[in-house]
Every structure is written in structure tokens, then in C-alpha cells.
Design an enzyme around this catalytic site. Structure first.
Site, PDB file in Angstrom:
ATOM      1  N   GLU A   1     139.303  53.011  70.100  1.00 39.49           N
ATOM      2  CA  GLU A   1     139.538  51.889  71.008  1.00 39.49           C
ATOM      3  C   GLU A   1     139.180  52.239  72.444  1.00 39.49           C
ATOM      4  O   GLU A   1     138.618  51.423  73.170  1.00 39.49           O
ATOM      5  CB  GLU A   1     140.998  51.425  70.933  1.00 39.49           C
ATOM      6  CG  GLU A   1     141.381  50.764  69.624  1.00 39.49           C
ATOM      7  CD  GLU A   1     140.556  49.520  69.314  1.00 39.49           C
ATOM      8  OE1 GLU A   1     139.923  48.959  70.230  1.00 39.49           O
ATOM      9  OE2 GLU A   1     140.534  49.119  68.150  1.00 39.49           O
TER      10      GLU A   1
ATOM     11  N   TYR B   1     145.091  45.334  76.224  1.00 43.39           N
ATOM     12  CA  TYR B   1     144.324  45.199  74.987  1.00 43.39           C
ATOM     13  C   TYR B   1     144.525  46.400  74.066  1.00 43.39           C
ATOM     14  O   TYR B   1     144.843  46.250  72.881  1.00 43.39           O
ATOM     15  CB  TYR B   1     142.823  45.000  75.260  1.00 43.39           C
ATOM     16  CG  TYR B   1     142.037  45.314  74.016  1.00 43.39           C
ATOM     17  CD1 TYR B   1     142.000  44.396  72.972  1.00 43.39           C
ATOM     18  CD2 TYR B   1     141.443  46.561  73.825  1.00 43.39           C
ATOM     19  CE1 TYR B   1     141.374  44.701  71.774  1.00 43.39           C
ATOM     20  CE2 TYR B   1     140.816  46.873  72.635  1.00 43.39           C
ATOM     21  CZ  TYR B   1     140.775  45.946  71.623  1.00 43.39           C
ATOM     22  OH  TYR B   1     140.176  46.251  70.448  1.00 43.39           O
TER      23      TYR B   1
ATOM     24  N   ASP C   1     140.778  40.428  72.961  1.00 40.34           N
ATOM     25  CA  ASP C   1     139.651  41.085  73.620  1.00 40.34           C
ATOM     26  C   ASP C   1     138.601  40.029  73.954  1.00 40.34           C
ATOM     27  O   ASP C   1     138.837  38.835  73.789  1.00 40.34           O
ATOM     28  CB  ASP C   1     139.071  42.185  72.726  1.00 40.34           C
ATOM     29  CG  ASP C   1     138.161  41.615  71.664  1.00 40.34           C
ATOM     30  OD1 ASP C   1     138.478  40.509  71.163  1.00 40.34           O
ATOM     31  OD2 ASP C   1     137.132  42.219  71.349  1.00 40.34           O
TER      32      ASP C   1
END
Length: 319
Positions: A50, A133, A151
Site C-alpha cells: 500500500e 487511505y 482511494d
DNA sequence: AATACGGGGCT
DNA sequence: AGCCCAGTATT
């Protein structure tokens, strides 16, 4: 343009249920087999993916993630690494401060969380380099906690299907958060929780593969006939984000310097001049002294470069 | 709310 | 030559 409130008003249960079902079914058939989606991926591996994926496309993260996880499988291994090695390993993924933050997070996990990445989104949010996020994404994807994940893909998909706009607003709004929360499947049962987590990733995947920012593949879209934007005739987005200039920018110079530092295998700027001279040039753009110094000082201040000894002469800075 | 922050790939 | 990308932190 349809306002957000009217968009949510016209959301009836049948319509929403069909959209969810079609996107979930589409994902079951079309999900990419990304390495960090393999079942044996650890929560730490998901976090690493991520962070690498923040503003960097999947295609460019794939191989670096594999190499990174091979070298530093968990937070303990990364925490023990030298910052210079971490930055060099980051390579050309961009925004190298992300690598530094990830390193800091690894050390914080070892120090404050017994070496185990926390699942709680609030605890994740407190770690360096993890924002709204990423905290939600790791909670949902790695730990099965049905946080609402928003996102750039999710925002665009929601804007098109439910609001009727071609693009989301420049920055995340409270209305978008409300809409996204409304769209999440019920999480009152175990099956619902699993479905909510899949909904998060499925919506992102639809945005990445079909409902793309430019040239969306609407013919292949599972909710083509339920899309408010398509129904409105796919009007052009009204708001256009202004692009940041690149040629001649400080970011370009900083990036070029980082490239030289990686090539020399150390982030200390003591030998920078020799390296620049040995390798020929810094890049296409040759900065003036003031910009060179500003970039170099900035990198040192950010911890992206080190100054272990006094630098007597930098390129173009000798009096 | 704006701005800084990489780098590459696609149209 | 822009535009865009699984954003975050700072001002």
C-alpha cells in the site's frame, strides 16, 4: 450535473443491491492476481504494498515489492536496516520519503507494538507515512476489518455511477465519505463483513481496469446500464486538476540527485561531486547554484541525503 | 484549502 | 505536452 444529495436520494435498495452484486461478480471473475493479494501475504506485506502504491502504479510496484519482501520480510528485518540501504532499495518508485517513513514505521512497530503490525485503523493512522487511505486499506485487506476504503479509483467510480459526474472533486469531501459509507454492504453478519471488504477492493479494481480516468472501457463495465454518468451522456468533467510543472522544478533536481546517490551506493553527499563528474551529468536540466543548493539542503533536511563531512565544493558552488 | 513531494507510462 | 497514478504531511 446531479448533486450529491439527490444522488443518494435516488438510491433505492434494489438499484444498490444490483450494482453491488454485479461489481462483486465482476471482481470474482476479473481480479488481477497481484503478488500482494496471494493468501500467504502477511499484513506487513500488505502495508508495504500500500505504501509503494501511494501515487505509483501497480505495474511499477510489482517487481520492487517482491524484491523488498525477499530482503526484509517483516518489520523486524526492516527496522534493523540502514536508512541508506532502504532508500537505495526503494529505487525509482518515486517519493523516496515514503521509504523513510516505512522504515520509521517498522521501528515503531518493533518498539511499541511488540513487532506486530496493529489492525486498529487508529493505531495504523498514528504510524508515519500511513494516512486515512492506507490505514483503512490495511485494516480491510490485511485484517478483514470493514473500514470504508476511499482511494482515487473508488472516488471516480462513485462519482460516475452514483453522482453522474465524470470525475471526483479535487479533494475528498464529506459528502463523498457519507456516500461511500452508505454504499458499503451491511456488516451485521460474518458473510456481510467479508462482502464489505471485497466490495472495497472490487470497486478499486473496477476503477483501475474499467472505469479509468481517461478512455474508460464502458462497454466492458458490469454496471454500464446503471451508471448515472453514462445515462447523462458522459458529460466532460467540469473540474480539471491543474498539473504541476516538472521541467526545471526542484522536484526534478531532487530526483536527479537521488538518482546519483543511488548509483554511487551511498546517500552521503561528500562524494556527490566526484560521482556527478564521473557519470557525466546530473540530467537534462542543469540547475543554477541557488536551486542546486536548495535541492541539496532540502534532501539533507528531509533525511534523504546525509552530510557526514563538510562539503568543500559542490558542482557550481565553488566561489 | 493549498502546496510540496518522483517518476514513468499513456494518449 | 499534458494527464494520471491504491496519498501523506505540512503550511
Amino acid at each position: 450535473m446531479v448533486s450529491m444529495s439527490s444522488a443518494t436520494d435516488q438510491l433505492n435498495d434494489t438499484h444498490l443491491h444490483q450494482v453491488r452484486t454485479r461489481i462483486l461478480d465482476w471482481y470474482a471473475q476479473n481480479a488481477r492476481k497481484l503478488p500482494w493479494r496471494q493468501p500467504d501475504t502477511t499484513a506487513w506485506g500488505v502495508l508495504v504494498s500500500e505504501v509503494m502504491l501511494q501515487q505509483t502504479q501497480v505495474a511499477r510496484v510489482w517487481e520492487p515489492w517482491l524484491a523488498w519482501m525477499q530482503r526484509w520480510p517483516g518489520p523486524a528485518e526492516l527496522a534493523a536496516a540502514e536508512p541508506a540501504d532502504v532508500l537505495i532499495m526503494w529505487g525509482r518508485l518515486g517519493y523516496p520519503r515514503r521509504a523513510l517513513r516505512l522504515h520509521e514505521t517498522a521501528k515503531a512497530v518493533v518498539e511499541h507494538h511488540d513487532g506486530v503490525l496493529p489492525a486498529d485503523p487508529e493505531k495504523l493512522l498514528a504510524l508515519p507515512g500511513i494516512g486515512e487511505y492506507t490505514a483503512a486499506a490495511v485494516s480491510s485487506f490485511a485484517f478483514g476489518i470493514p473500514e470504508v476504503v476511499i482511494d482515487t479509483n473508488v472516488r471516480r467510480v462513485h462519482a460516475r455511477i452514483f453522482t453522474g459526474d465524470g470525475a471526483a472533486a479535487p479533494s475528498l469531501t464529506a459528502a463523498e465519505r457519507r456516500l461511500a459509507a452508505t454504499l458499503m454492504p451491511e456488516t451485521t453478519t460474518e458473510h456481510g463483513v467479508a462482502q464489505a471488504n471485497t466490495w472495497n477492493v472490487a470497486t478499486m479494481e473496477l476503477g483501475a481496469l474499467i472505469c479509468t480516468a481517461r478512455a474508460p472501457k464502458c462497454q466492458e463495465c458490469p454496471v454500464l446500464d446503471q451508471c448515472a454518468w453514462v445515462a447523462a451522456g458522459k458529460p466532460e468533467p467540469t473540474t480539471v486538476a491543474k498539473t504541476q510543472s516538472w521541467n526545471g522544478s526542484d522536484r526534478q533536481v531532487r530526483g536527479a540527485i537521488m538518482g546519483v546517490l543511488r548509483a554511487q551506493g551511498a546517500i552521503d553527499v561528500v562524494h556527490l561531486q566526484a560521482t556527478v563528474e564521473a557519470t557525466g551529468r546530473l540530467g537534462r536540466h542543469v540547475p543554477e547554484d541557488t536551486q542546486w543548493n536548495r535541492a541539496l539542503n532540502g534532501l539533507v533536511a528531509d533525511g534523504l541525503a546525509t552530510l557526514k563531512h563538510e562539503v568543500l565544493a559542490l558542482p557550481g558552488t565553488e566561489n
